[in-house]
Write a protein that holds these residues in place. Sequence first.
Motif: not given
Length: 356
Positions: A61, A65, A131
């Motif tokens: 993640m 990002w 997600y």
Amino acid sequence: MQTAAISEKPQVTKKGLLLTAFFWAVFTLLSAGLLTYSNQVPFIYSLLGTMLNTSIMLLYMVCVWFLLVRKLHESSWLVKLLLHGVTSILFTVAWYYSYLFMFDLIFGLQYLGSEFQDNQAWIMFSTFIEYVVVFAVIHVIESLKTVNRKDQQAAELKELSRKQEIATLKAQINPHFLFNTLNSINASVTAQPHQAREMITRLSDMLRYSLDSFDKSQVPLSEEITFIKTYLELEKTRLGDRLKVAFNIDDTVKQFSIPPMICQPLVENAVKHGIAPLEEGGEIHIIIKEKEDAVYFTVADTGKGLQKDAVPKDHAGIGLKNTNEMLVKRFGPEASLKIEPNHPKGTKVSFKIPTS
């Protein structure tokens, strides 16, 4: 004053890292507890397995990002949506098989349990939903930050504009007035030294008021009146009996707050264009009255008066134009200057400032 950039790139901050660590720890503990409760697995084993799971998820993640939130922060929402559609699938598949590989490497797949692989579709779908939720929240937060930055920028620009308007008004002391005053002082130094000293003191008081009020958005009306009287005393020294002045001011409004040097351009305009050109001179009448929900300001002179071709709405002259623009921006169209003939002769300039 520097304004905030609307499209500011998201940054890695200490606060952001602490919040990420906090939510990761909470999510890990809750997941481990739920796994222990539902499958009757010892908590320590559940915790170790869940820590591996959430750590891999967090790592991927963070990569997403950096790519989609930070690097592509200026891209359109459609581009980001399409990229998230692809990335979410890659993320889910990569997480699932990375977790299997790492679990087998560290603990062995025999400790994982058949449910994980038997429910592959459901587990991957759950990860896909996680997600979507996480990055939906992230983008909502970034959108709110952008809105706040826009509001902050608008407020800063408004404040900057206000300060520039005030600075412009404070710079309205006409250079010709300064030159004339200095010439009068020079002419009086030898013949009338006492008068020269008084003129120097008054000029100093005017300049000090201008400097002291530079960072102020408002001043008491009494201070503005004192400033105007000082200015007129200097002009009377130059014009003599040709300049007569009368004040008609309600005592109740002397502590009313107004923008600094808002009246001085009107009075200076009356002296320069109304009284000074006439050999016989004239009178300036300054009236300030409170009526209902506003304070009314009037500067009337018995001087040269409006010419036939004069158009009041033009607010000819830099001083009057800047004053009018500032009044309209600060207090609305109803506060704009009104320029009209003063009967039986001369010119009258007026405006009003609401009291609430």
